[in-house]
Design a protein around this motif. Structure first.
Motif, PDB file in Angstrom:
ATOM      1  N   ASP A 303       1.775  -9.271 -15.596  1.00  0.00           N
ATOM      2  CA  ASP A 303       0.752  -8.877 -16.574  1.00  0.00           C
ATOM      3  C   ASP A 303       0.109 -10.077 -17.266  1.00  0.00           C
ATOM      4  O   ASP A 303      -1.066 -10.046 -17.607  1.00  0.00           O
ATOM      5  CB  ASP A 303       1.359  -7.958 -17.635  1.00  0.00           C
ATOM      6  CG  ASP A 303       1.629  -6.576 -17.078  1.00  0.00           C
ATOM      7  OD1 ASP A 303       2.360  -6.483 -16.079  1.00  0.00           O
ATOM      8  OD2 ASP A 303       1.099  -5.596 -17.636  1.00  0.00           O
ATOM      9  N   LYS A1095       8.455  -2.935 -18.614  1.00  0.00           N
ATOM     10  CA  LYS A1095       7.405  -2.575 -19.549  1.00  0.00           C
ATOM     11  C   LYS A1095       7.754  -1.285 -20.293  1.00  0.00           C
ATOM     12  O   LYS A1095       7.270  -1.058 -21.391  1.00  0.00           O
ATOM     13  CB  LYS A1095       6.108  -2.389 -18.760  1.00  0.00           C
ATOM     14  CG  LYS A1095       4.898  -1.993 -19.577  1.00  0.00           C
ATOM     15  CD  LYS A1095       3.637  -2.153 -18.747  1.00  0.00           C
ATOM     16  CE  LYS A1095       2.417  -1.667 -19.513  1.00  0.00           C
ATOM     17  NZ  LYS A1095       1.172  -1.896 -18.776  1.00  0.00           N
ATOM     18  N   THR A1110       7.025   9.298 -19.004  1.00  0.00           N
ATOM     19  CA  THR A1110       5.739   9.890 -18.644  1.00  0.00           C
ATOM     20  C   THR A1110       4.696   8.812 -18.364  1.00  0.00           C
ATOM     21  O   THR A1110       3.878   8.937 -17.464  1.00  0.00           O
ATOM     22  CB  THR A1110       5.256  10.821 -19.779  1.00  0.00           C
ATOM     23  OG1 THR A1110       6.182  11.900 -19.894  1.00  0.00           O
ATOM     24  CG2 THR A1110       3.874  11.360 -19.494  1.00  0.00           C
ATOM     25  N   LEU A1111       4.766   7.734 -19.143  1.00  0.00           N
ATOM     26  CA  LEU A1111       3.781   6.672 -18.943  1.00  0.00           C
ATOM     27  C   LEU A1111       4.137   5.774 -17.757  1.00  0.00           C
ATOM     28  O   LEU A1111       3.341   4.950 -17.339  1.00  0.00           O
ATOM     29  CB  LEU A1111       3.642   5.831 -20.213  1.00  0.00           C
ATOM     30  CG  LEU A1111       2.882   6.538 -21.352  1.00  0.00           C
ATOM     31  CD1 LEU A1111       2.948   5.734 -22.628  1.00  0.00           C
ATOM     32  CD2 LEU A1111       1.432   6.794 -20.953  1.00  0.00           C
ATOM     33  N   SER A1112       5.361   5.917 -17.255  1.00  0.00           N
ATOM     34  CA  SER A1112       5.700   5.168 -16.039  1.00  0.00           C
ATOM     35  C   SER A1112       5.867   6.182 -14.911  1.00  0.00           C
ATOM     36  O   SER A1112       5.064   7.091 -14.787  1.00  0.00           O
ATOM     37  CB  SER A1112       6.938   4.314 -16.289  1.00  0.00           C
ATOM     38  OG  SER A1112       8.022   5.108 -16.740  1.00  0.00           O
ATOM     39  N   ARG A1113       6.892   6.040 -14.131  1.00  0.00           N
ATOM     40  CA  ARG A1113       6.999   6.910 -12.964  1.00  0.00           C
ATOM     41  C   ARG A1113       8.111   7.954 -13.083  1.00  0.00           C
ATOM     42  O   ARG A1113       8.516   8.549 -12.103  1.00  0.00           O
ATOM     43  CB  ARG A1113       7.198   6.063 -11.701  1.00  0.00           C
ATOM     44  CG  ARG A1113       5.999   5.185 -11.338  1.00  0.00           C
ATOM     45  CD  ARG A1113       4.831   6.036 -10.830  1.00  0.00           C
ATOM     46  NE  ARG A1113       3.728   5.241 -10.344  1.00  0.00           N
ATOM     47  CZ  ARG A1113       3.453   5.062  -9.041  1.00  0.00           C
ATOM     48  NH1 ARG A1113       4.210   5.594  -8.117  1.00  0.00           N
ATOM     49  NH2 ARG A1113       2.403   4.341  -8.681  1.00  0.00           N
ATOM     50  N   TRP A1119       9.723  -1.753  -7.192  1.00  0.00           N
ATOM     51  CA  TRP A1119       8.378  -2.237  -6.889  1.00  0.00           C
ATOM     52  C   TRP A1119       8.470  -3.040  -5.601  1.00  0.00           C
ATOM     53  O   TRP A1119       9.310  -3.945  -5.495  1.00  0.00           O
ATOM     54  CB  TRP A1119       7.856  -3.135  -8.006  1.00  0.00           C
ATOM     55  CG  TRP A1119       7.391  -2.391  -9.218  1.00  0.00           C
ATOM     56  CD1 TRP A1119       8.169  -1.820 -10.177  1.00  0.00           C
ATOM     57  CD2 TRP A1119       6.029  -2.154  -9.603  1.00  0.00           C
ATOM     58  NE1 TRP A1119       7.375  -1.237 -11.136  1.00  0.00           N
ATOM     59  CE2 TRP A1119       6.059  -1.429 -10.821  1.00  0.00           C
ATOM     60  CE3 TRP A1119       4.790  -2.486  -9.053  1.00  0.00           C
ATOM     61  CZ2 TRP A1119       4.900  -1.036 -11.490  1.00  0.00           C
ATOM     62  CZ3 TRP A1119       3.629  -2.092  -9.721  1.00  0.00           C
ATOM     63  CH2 TRP A1119       3.696  -1.368 -10.916  1.00  0.00           C
ATOM     64  N   ARG A1154       0.547  -6.357  -6.072  1.00  0.00           N
ATOM     65  CA  ARG A1154       0.860  -7.437  -7.001  1.00  0.00           C
ATOM     66  C   ARG A1154       2.221  -8.057  -6.684  1.00  0.00           C
ATOM     67  O   ARG A1154       2.589  -9.085  -7.239  1.00  0.00           O
ATOM     68  CB  ARG A1154       0.808  -6.933  -8.440  1.00  0.00           C
ATOM     69  CG  ARG A1154       2.045  -6.299  -8.987  1.00  0.00           C
ATOM     70  CD  ARG A1154       1.887  -6.113 -10.492  1.00  0.00           C
ATOM     71  NE  ARG A1154       2.898  -5.262 -11.059  1.00  0.00           N
ATOM     72  CZ  ARG A1154       4.115  -5.702 -11.435  1.00  0.00           C
ATOM     73  NH1 ARG A1154       4.447  -6.952 -11.284  1.00  0.00           N
ATOM     74  NH2 ARG A1154       4.980  -4.870 -11.948  1.00  0.00           N
TER      75      ARG A1154
ATOM     76  N   PRO B 140       0.076  10.363 -16.347  1.00  0.00           N
ATOM     77  CA  PRO B 140      -1.165   9.948 -17.004  1.00  0.00           C
ATOM     78  C   PRO B 140      -1.449   8.460 -16.859  1.00  0.00           C
ATOM     79  O   PRO B 140      -2.492   7.992 -17.284  1.00  0.00           O
ATOM     80  CB  PRO B 140      -0.912  10.305 -18.470  1.00  0.00           C
ATOM     81  CG  PRO B 140       0.578  10.223 -18.619  1.00  0.00           C
ATOM     82  CD  PRO B 140       1.143  10.665 -17.300  1.00  0.00           C
ATOM     83  N   ASN B 141      -0.499   7.739 -16.279  1.00  0.00           N
ATOM     84  CA  ASN B 141      -0.670   6.285 -16.169  1.00  0.00           C
ATOM     85  C   ASN B 141      -0.118   5.844 -14.824  1.00  0.00           C
ATOM     86  O   ASN B 141       0.597   4.868 -14.724  1.00  0.00           O
ATOM     87  CB  ASN B 141       0.080   5.609 -17.330  1.00  0.00           C
ATOM     88  CG  ASN B 141      -0.124   4.111 -17.350  1.00  0.00           C
ATOM     89  OD1 ASN B 141      -1.182   3.620 -16.943  1.00  0.00           O
ATOM     90  ND2 ASN B 141       0.881   3.390 -17.789  1.00  0.00           N
ATOM     91  N   TRP B 142      -0.420   6.608 -13.830  1.00  0.00           N
ATOM     92  CA  TRP B 142       0.215   6.450 -12.522  1.00  0.00           C
ATOM     93  C   TRP B 142      -0.115   5.099 -11.893  1.00  0.00           C
ATOM     94  O   TRP B 142       0.652   4.577 -11.100  1.00  0.00           O
ATOM     95  CB  TRP B 142      -0.239   7.588 -11.609  1.00  0.00           C
ATOM     96  CG  TRP B 142       0.663   7.839 -10.452  1.00  0.00           C
ATOM     97  CD1 TRP B 142       0.399   7.602  -9.128  1.00  0.00           C
ATOM     98  CD2 TRP B 142       1.997   8.381 -10.498  1.00  0.00           C
ATOM     99  NE1 TRP B 142       1.471   7.961  -8.359  1.00  0.00           N
ATOM    100  CE2 TRP B 142       2.468   8.441  -9.167  1.00  0.00           C
ATOM    101  CE3 TRP B 142       2.840   8.802 -11.534  1.00  0.00           C
ATOM    102  CZ2 TRP B 142       3.742   8.928  -8.835  1.00  0.00           C
ATOM    103  CZ3 TRP B 142       4.099   9.284 -11.204  1.00  0.00           C
ATOM    104  CH2 TRP B 142       4.553   9.338  -9.885  1.00  0.00           C
ATOM    105  N   ASP B 144      -0.287   2.261 -13.300  1.00  0.00           N
ATOM    106  CA  ASP B 144       0.056   1.188 -14.225  1.00  0.00           C
ATOM    107  C   ASP B 144       0.355  -0.136 -13.526  1.00  0.00           C
ATOM    108  O   ASP B 144       1.164  -0.186 -12.603  1.00  0.00           O
ATOM    109  CB  ASP B 144       1.271   1.593 -15.060  1.00  0.00           C
ATOM    110  CG  ASP B 144       1.537   0.600 -16.174  1.00  0.00           C
ATOM    111  OD1 ASP B 144       0.619   0.368 -16.973  1.00  0.00           O
ATOM    112  OD2 ASP B 144       2.642   0.050 -16.216  1.00  0.00           O
ATOM    113  N   SER B 145      -0.284  -1.177 -13.982  1.00  0.00           N
ATOM    114  CA  SER B 145      -0.081  -2.532 -13.466  1.00  0.00           C
ATOM    115  C   SER B 145      -0.202  -2.589 -11.940  1.00  0.00           C
ATOM    116  O   SER B 145       0.595  -3.220 -11.269  1.00  0.00           O
ATOM    117  CB  SER B 145       1.272  -3.088 -13.918  1.00  0.00           C
ATOM    118  OG  SER B 145       1.326  -3.142 -15.319  1.00  0.00           O
TER     119      SER B 145
END
Lengths: 1234, 461
Positions: A303, A1095, A1110-1113, A1119, A1154, B140-142, B144-145
């Protein structure tokens, strides 16, 4: 405003047919509809707005923070409505850092913003729980024996009962128990263990005091009063940069984030600032607008790369080559081709580069030996063997400059300073008429398998001392090591910068890192050029991406070398900025006095965590990595044939590192035996050891006599977060089901001196106690779980490296359900313990064994850093010299609960000592007695109360220099006498500065300059480390008193690591038969397995939080690069399994370009509690990120008894590194079961 | 001239670290309720990426915002009111739950209550809507990065547009990787298509501050606002059956506090201020024929509060004096009008959005240095704008309907400020040309620096 009554077709809008409807409603509402009917403007009559207004209303706002080892120490406003915590937002009330720079407000991150969910979540531990199987047995035994201690004994001594509840660990079946019963079980276990095995068989694990000092210290104090060791965390987490004690003689001391602003050139090296330093990242983004150049070194498109002017992407683990090549450019262009006074002056005054080093012969070749000491010149003054020597340019003669360790502990104070008193240090002997050019052997390890080879390079040398020994300077050796040639010197040198065959050219690094040589040259030049133009304002923010490797100390030394060569350390805006889990306890002295119970008994037992776990989880039985695998070809052979377990035992008996449990006997019994025989207990123990009747526990760790028995974990999640080699913990420490796949070490490679028992024990611990507010992997395996208060339900203190404030946790609400604060819980346990102890233990005397300690005279115990072993008859067993320090300590167990709550009398007599500076605190004790009140009866009558969390906090603040200017001033007064130069001018402006707990509640409170740290903060200066050293000429706490490039301890020499050198990541294919890296064409790929910080969580905290999920997976993920994914037929979000010798992990794949090919990330601490299905490989629950890791201990981290290479708690010790791991990854069936 | 006051926000994407603190504090404060589990008044998207809801920018599909008829008149893209009324019960332009994501939670209690079994208990995902076990397939942020890789990210409508219409390929490869974050709230447009879409007249724009709201008493849950908003920033509460949206935190704004998202932004990149505009000019500006002219057209709608004529008109039109003063001090106005750093998001939707963005710089020097130049030289810095990691064309598609010039101009000013201040930082004499080359004075560069770098609390809001 017009009412808009026109009926004509509004301008510009095409919509006639349906307009009538809207037009009609327009006249029925109190609104202003625009003539074109597009916009409805409304005023008044907006009752629909009440919903949001109501929702925003609240009854009170309480300041607090989060205690989660993130170094944030952010100030939050916690909103309470109807007695319920609703949400939190950041406070913006930090004191100003000055008009010319950005302020700290607001500090926080999405993790912290999601915290209030925990308060009332279904994850909350609301009541005390215990394993049902154990509870049933305990109740039965209690009925049978009528006594809690005997009841506990009857269970843990019964092999069948042991197995029954050990095997149930981690498999559910927790039942609710009452507080009294839970506390009684816990207290009984402690009493039984002390009576039967000894207090050093108990241990406490609670990391990072700064993240909630009171909660930490109260438990740590309980352990100290018991005589139980606290286990270190900083080294165990691999967050301790071992290079810091090695180079600076200091644990970690770094700038606050507002000082990033001062940097003119910023390298972010292995530190993903936006993700891991979220609240402070703005200083970086904003400093760019001030013209700061930003360079990112990261193997992935992290990031922070987004903000970089330049991005260098070395292959993981090869960072040292890049730094060495940059150092090569700086040395060649700014020291050899041109002479840069800004740099040469700095290194002459503040580093060991001008000091002389002997060259010694080995296998017919010369190699670097030891520093030349005053004693080598034939001088016989006090501590002459601790006073290194350099050449005075003016006279050409060897001289002994001020400031080295011999002056620190001299009986005549006043010369421990960096005042050169007219000496002009000679950096290089090159060109001296009496210098001869000699060839020395130097190490290189740059083959992919890491095997050492010998470089032959020349240095100028002269003969010194009565024995005419050959010596050169550290600087000359450094040039040789870095491959910077000069005319007339023999050996193999790079033909030029483009010579890729020779370390340490830019071209050479390109072959290893993949980073273009030209870019490295350019960045190195810019770095040095900016350092000159800005007077040392180049900074490297370095993090776990560089620090979590097996050879991280070398990586960091190569970074630090760059900073030293360019004169950037000890400057605002310059130097190193290591931010990995350190969290500075700014009120250090008060915290350590209370946490160690130094007011009642000294010394406390403090253990190196990595060695503790390595030994007691039996990871040593699987570790076939012989210590001499790491030696270089010209090593002396001291490590030959030894395993790490052997070295741990050696380190323990030589007094280098602590070891608990210490002996194969109860330390209380040892004193009792001596008493019975009327002998001095210390002499008794030495005699027993000498005679071989008494053994060290670490010589036979699998004997039931030597197991740890009781472990308490609070403010931590050992098994879900930090337990490297997680599966070994489960199998051997807990006796639970496990996924270990590795084989034990074959007989030929087993330890020489440590006893190997054929059957490895499974289930050593009698009791695992966890205090927590949420269910974690640790509580799942604990025998007893006690419900703790959250951070919004208690009073406590918080501080950090990142900002210069102390502020507080405050209870927005009382702990709900049956939850209690850590403070209350430990007091409850202590009360029950003391009650049971009155009949079972009484007052006892304990023999405490401690290592030779840094910042004490113990650091000059073993001259020359040699390694004589009394057991081998190489020297006599002398406590405190050739072996550990032995101390008899009285333990008044029945009074323990009272002592926990009162400040004891030792502080009156002995004061406080921090980093070697002793301060009389009697005025503070009197103040605390008045302020907090004193006890009027019982064993602590007349002593100041610290019996509530707030009183405890006030005691911490009153006894510390950063929060009590009088203490700081006293400390500087004592220090200046030792140093012999004025220092009190640093503290006199703030002598009357005083911070109380109430102050920290109303606003974050600024700290003041203190002898406890090394930065001058007077006049509103931002904190930067070592500015006092550079400006006031106060020495670093090292052998030379300067910052060290060269480390001359025997074991450093064995490994070829006297100077910074590149060593590749461990070759696990060679060492452990893991398959070689890359795809195998069979739908599986072998990849480097890295676990960087996430993160979406802070360690394991928040990774279970639905907002973050929810904001991740939504669960554990790997990764991976598109190429690796394609090689095994994996698409984004597919389930995959990772398997290596240590365990199995099941997770979904995130495919992203990335990521570099050949490396996967599993972000740190994704534990087994959420969305982890069963694995296809074993049919059992997929593991956690640490199921794939295992401890690898680096022998040089065990060194002690020698100057800055001395034990200090969380200061120096072996690291629990985990970055060198590899794993197989394959696609699995997409049908998962839980 | 009819003067109205509008609260507006500028986000400096060049400082956004993508941490989502804004999203979480907003959600905790406003939408952690039944019926709004999937609702994020404030969300942050990784770009390139599909965004939330997925591919919301594809107006061919969702038909949000306005379009021009052949006669040059504004028409809701979703069709005439009659057409929309006919579809009240089967609106094909309405995103489904899967276009957002199906919210989920976990059976956490299992961890505490699991009986003695054969393995460690685990909390598995369950749908927050149905309570049934589920698997996590989108969120909602699938993106991300840059998560999701080439396959997912290439479905970014902007990427697709660049590829299909300009022939510009965005490469999803390690060496060419780029990304930035785009935080989004309701645009509180001057020409809101959601308001115009509502058949119940339940949506309105507040007279005093321009905040666009849904009247919860009047909303009948037709959801025309959901499809009418091209930014997809009106949501349907499936529990109450009414629409909800970002309120610009009016309960806070009314008592002098910034929005939650702004105050909790740890990147310190959000600015809130008052803009005065001429409400009579809005329709004409929104009807500007060439999409690329919509950005300058919107600038023309804004009024200069220092102009005595405007001040007089404001007083006449009932704008309180305090608000005129606030407009004079407005950091948003500085960033939009004075320095021309901030740009609107998708002006081509013709809604006249009022949340603007300073475009992100991205690594310049290494791209430039590869060609052998000194990347820090002022002149080269300007040239380097062309070799940013983030293609200017991509930014132009977001902020200027494809016109790269305003984006370049903005980035050049940022670069000039860095270059100028580097000299100041090193105690060297700054090159005065840096300012004049980007059409600013040195004082303006310093003022810009103060606003962007020091970004004091009192000056951000």
């Amino acid at each position: 405003m017009s009412a808009g009554t026109t009926r004509s077709e509004p301008e510009g809008v095409e919509d006639s047919a349906s307009a009538a409807l809207l037009r009609l409603s327009r006249f029925l509402t109190r609104s202003d509809t625009s003539p074109d009917l597009r916009a409805v403007h409304r005023r008044g009559g907006r009752s629909g707005e009440d919903f949001s207004r109501d929702r925003w209303q609240h009854d009170k706002v309480v300041p607090s923070t989060h205690g989660v080892n993130c170094t944030g120490s952010c100030r939050w406003k916690v909103y309470v409505k109807d007695g319920i915590i609703t949400w939190e937002t950041q406070d913006t009330d930090y004191p100003s850092v000055g008009p010319d720079r950005p302020e700290y407000e607001p500090r926080g991150c999405p993790r912290g913003a999601a915290f209030s969910w925990y308060s009332y979540s279904p994850l909350r531990v609301r009541y005390p729980y215990a394993r049902g199987v154990l509870v049933e047995m305990y109740r039965a035994a209690r009925r049978e024996h009528g006594d809690p201690v005997r009841a506990w004994k009857s269970i843990v001594d019964d092999p069948l009962k042991r197995v029954a509840y050990h095997r149930a660990r981690g498999r559910g079946g927790l039942v609710r128990v009452g507080w009294d019963e839970a506390v009684e079980m816990v207290a009984a276990a402690h009493v039984h263990t002390i009576a039967e095995h000894g207090p050093d068989r108990i241990a406490g694990f609670s990391p990072i005091p700064a993240m909630s000092m009171v909660s930490h210290a109260v438990g740590s104090r309980f352990m100290a009063l018991l005589g139980a060791p606290m286990l270190s965390f900083y080294d165990w987490y691999a967050d301790l940069p071992v290079a810091s004690p090695q180079v600076f003689g200091d644990q970690t001391d770094v700038p606050e984030s507002a000082d990033w602003w001062d940097a003119a050139y910023l390298l972010m090296w292995g530190s993903n600032v936006p993700v891991t330093r979220t609240p402070d990242a703005h200083f970086m983004t904003e400093a760019r607008y001030r013209g700061q150049k930003v360079v990112v070194v990261s193997p992935d498109f992290a990031d922070n790369t987004r903000f970089a002017d330049e991005w260098m992407a070395p292959h993981p683990g090869t960072d040292a080559t890049l730094a060495l090549a940059m150092g090569h450019v700086v040395l060649k262009e700014f020291f050899v081709d041109a002479w840069t006074p800004a740099f040469t002056d700095y290194v002459s005054r503040f580093t060991d580069l001008p000091f002389l080093v002997s060259l010694v012969e080995r296998d017919g070749r010369l190699v670097p030996g030891k520093f030349v000491m005053a004693s080598d010149l034939g001088r016989t003054e006090e501590h002459a063997e601790w006073k290194p020597v350099l050449l005075d340019d003016a006279t050409g003669e060897p001289v002994v400059p001020n400031g080295s360790l011999g002056f620190r502990w001299s009986t005549e104070p006043g010369r421990w300073n960096l005042d050169l008193a007219g000496i002009e240090p000679t950096l290089s002997l090159h060109g001296r008429s009496d210098a001869e050019a000699v060839e020395v052997g130097l190490p290189r390890f740059d083959r992919p398998d890491g095997v050492g080879e010998v470089l032959s390079r020349g240095v100028p040398a002269i003969r010194v001392g009565p024995d005419g020994r050959l010596a050169t300077t550290v600087f000359d050796l450094l040039l040789a090591q870095y491959g910077v040639g000069r005319p007339g010197l023999p050996g193999d040198w790079p033909a030029g910068d483009d010579d890729a065959s020779q370390p340490a050219t830019p071209a050479w690094q390109e072959t290893i890192t993949g980073v273009p040589a030209a870019q490295v040259v350019r960045v190195a030049r810019e770095f040095a050029d900016t350092a000159i133009r800005s007077n040392g304002r180049c900074m490297i923010i370095m993090g776990s991406g560089a620090n979590h490797w097996f050879h991280a100390d070398l990586i960091y030394r190569s970074f630090l070398a760059l900073l030293h060569l360019t004169g950037c350390q000890g400057r605002n805006g310059g130097g190193w900025a290591h931010y990995v889990g350190q969290e500075k306890v700014r009120p250090l002295t008060g915290w350590q006095s209370l946490a160690g119970a130094l007011d009642w008994c000294r010394p406390p037992r403090q253990m190196i965590g990595t060695a503790y776990w390595y030994t007691h989880t039996d990871q040593w039985r699987y570790d076939a990595l012989g210590a001499d695998v790491l030696s270089w070809p010209l090593a002396g052979g001291q490590l030959a044939g030894a395993t790490v377990a052997d070295l741990l035992a050696r380190s323990a008996r030589m007094g280098w590192m602590p070891s608990y449990p210490t002996f194969d006997r109860n330390p209380l019994d040892l004193v009792a035996e001596a008493d019975a025989e009327g002998r001095d207990p210390v002499a008794h123990v030495v005699e027993e050891l000498r005679a071989g009747r008494l053994g060290f526990a670490c010589d036979d760790p699998d004997s039931p006599r030597n197991w740890p028995r009781v472990l308490t974990v609070w403010r931590a999640n050992l098994l879900g977060s930090s337990a490297k080699g997680n599966e070994y913990f489960l199998r051997h420490l807990l006796g639970a089901d496990t996924e270990v796949r590795a084989k034990e070490t074959p007989p030929s490679r087993r330890p020489e001196t440590v006893r190997w028992r054929e059957e490895a024990p499974q289930g050593k611990l009698d009791l695992l106690l966890a205090l927590d507010f949420r269910m974690t992997s640790t509580t799942l395996f604990a025998d007893v779980v006690l419900p703790a208060a959250t951070w919004y339900e208690k009073h406590d203190l918080s501080s950090t490296d990142m900002h210069p404030f102390v502020h507080s946790f405050n209870a927005a609400v009382d702990p709900p359900w049956q939850c209690r604060t850590d403070f209350a819980i430990f007091h409850a346990i202590a009360e029950c313990f003391s009650r049971l102890a009155a009949t079972h233990l009484g007052v006892r005397r304990d023999l405490v064994v401690t290592a030779l300690q840094h910042d004490t005279p113990g650091e000059i115990a073993q001259p020359g850093g040699s390694t004589r072993d009394w057991r081998a008859g190489e020297c006599a067993p002398l406590p405190g010299r050739t072996m550990p320090v032995l101390t008899v300590v009285e333990r008044d167990y029945p009074a323990l609960a009272a002592q926990l709550a009162a400040l004891g009398p030792l502080l009156d007599k002995m004061g406080t000592t921090t980093k070697g500076v002793t301060v009389d605190v009697s005025r503070e004790l009197a103040w605390l007695g008045e302020s907090n009140g004193t006890f009027t009866a019982g064993p602590t009558a007349g002593r100041p109360r610290i019996d509530t969390d707030r009183r405890f906090a006030d005691a911490i603040l009153a006894l510390s220099g950063t929060t009590n200017g009088r203490i700081a001033h006293e400390g500087f007064r004592a220090l200046q006498e030792r140093v012999g130069r004025p220092l009190t001018q640093l503290s006199s402006p703030s002598e009357h500065h005083r911070v109380t707990f109430a102050d920290t509640r109303s606003r974050p409170a600024s700290v003041v300059t203190s002898y406890e740290w090394s930065g001058d903060e007077s006049g509103g200066r931002r904190y930067a480390p070592f500015t006092i050293n550079v400006e006031q000429l106060k020495p670093w706490h090292t052998l030379t008193g300067r910052q060290h490039f060269f480390l001359d301890h025997d074991w450093m020499a064995e490994l070829g690591e006297q100077l910074p050198v590149y060593r590749p990541p461990l070759d696990l294919h060679r060492l452990y038969d893991e398959p070689p890296l890359g795809p195998d064409g069979q739908r599986q790929v072998v990849v480097r397995y890295l676990t960087p910080h996430s993160k979406w969580s802070i360690h394991s905290e928040y990774q279970d939080n639905p907002l973050m999920l929810t904001l991740s997976r939504g669960g554990p993920t790997f990764w991976m690069s598109p190429a690796d994914a394609e090689a095994i037929g994996v698409r984004d979000n597919d389930w995959v399994e990772a398997v290596n010798r240590n365990g199995v992990v099941v997770a979904r794949a995130i495919v992203s370009h990335r990521m570099p090919t050949g490396t996967v990330f599993m972000y740190h601490a994704q534990e087994r509690t959420v969305n982890v299905p069963r694995s296809e490989t074993t049919g059992r629950r997929g593991g956690i990120h640490n199921s794939l890791t295992r401890l690898q201990i680096k022998p040089t981290h065990l060194v002690g008894g020698y100057a800055q290479l001395c034990f200090g708690f969380n200061y120096l010790g072996p690291t629990g590194n985990q970055r060198d791991e590899v794993t197989v990854i394959r696609r699995r069936s997409q049908e998962v079961t839980y | 001239m009819r003067v109205m006051a509008q609260l507006a926000m500028v986000m400096n994407l060049d400082k956004c670290i993508g941490c989502h603190t804004c999203s979480v504090t907003c959600k905790q404060t406003w939408t952690n309720r039944e019926g709004t589990e999937y609702v994020w008044f404030n969300n942050v998207e990784t770009r390139p990426g599909q965004g939330y809801p997925r591919r919301y920018e594809d107006q061919e599909r969702w038909r949000g915002g306005w379009e021009l008829t052949r006669r040059g008149r504004l028409r809701l893209r979703g069709g005439s009111r009659l057409r929309r009324l006919g579809r009240l019960f089967a609106n094909p332009d309405l995103p489904e739950l899967t276009d957002y994501y199906e919210p989920w939670t976990y059976d956490y209690r299992t961890l505490t209550t699991a009986p003695l079994g054969d393995d460690s208990p685990v909390a598995r995902p369950i749908s927050a809507i149905t309570g049934a076990p589920t698997s996590v397939r989108s969120g909602p942020n699938w993106d991300d990065s840059l998560g999701g890789g080439p396959e997912n990210l290439a479905a970014d409508p902007v990427v697709a547009r660049l590829r299909d219409e300009l022939g510009t390929a965005v490469r999803f490869e390690f060496e060419q990787a780029f990304m930035f974050y785009l935080p989004r709230i309701c645009e509180h447009c001057l020409n809101p298509s959601c308001v115009a879409s509502c058949p119940s007249g339940a949506m309105y724009k507040r007279v005093e501050d321009g905040i666009v709201l849904v009247d919860q008493d009047r909303c009948r849950g037709w959801r025309m606002c959901v499809s009418g908003c091209p930014y997809k920033k009106v949501y349907f509460n499936h529990r109450t059956g009414k629409a909800e949206k970002c309120t610009f935190c009016y309960p806070r704004m009314e008592v002098g506090q910034p929005t939650v998202c702004a105050e909790t932004c740890v990147g310190r990149l959000r600015y809130i201020g008052v803009m005065l505009y001429d409400v009579d000019r809005v329709t004409r500006a929104a009807s500007t024929p060439d999409e690329k002219d919509l950005y300058p057209a919107q600038l023309d709608v804004f009024l200069d509060p220092d102009d005595p004529e405007v001040a007089a008109a404001a007083e006449r039109d009932g704008v309180p004096h305090e608000w005129v003063e606030a407009a004079r001090r407005s950091p948003v106005r500085d960033l939009i009008c004075t320095y021309r750093l901030a740009l609107p998001l998708h002006p081509e939707y013709r809604t006249m959005p009022m949340v603007w963005y300073v475009p992100p710089l991205s690594p310049v020097v290494d791209a430039l240095a590869r060609t052998g130049f000194d990347g820090e030289d002022t002149g080269n810095l300007f040239g380097a704008i062309e070799s940013l990691r983030i293609p200017v064309e991509y930014l132009a598609e977001l902020f200027t309907a494809g016109d790269p010039e305003p984006v370049r101009a903005s980035l050049r000013r940022l670069a000039a400020m860095r270059s100028f201040m580097r000299s100041v930082n090193l105690g060297e004499v700054p090159d005065g040309a840096a300012a004049s080359q980007v059409g600013l004075t040195e004082d303006q560069l310093r003022a810009m620096y103060r606003l962007l770098a020091l970004a004091r609390y009192e000056e951000r809001y």
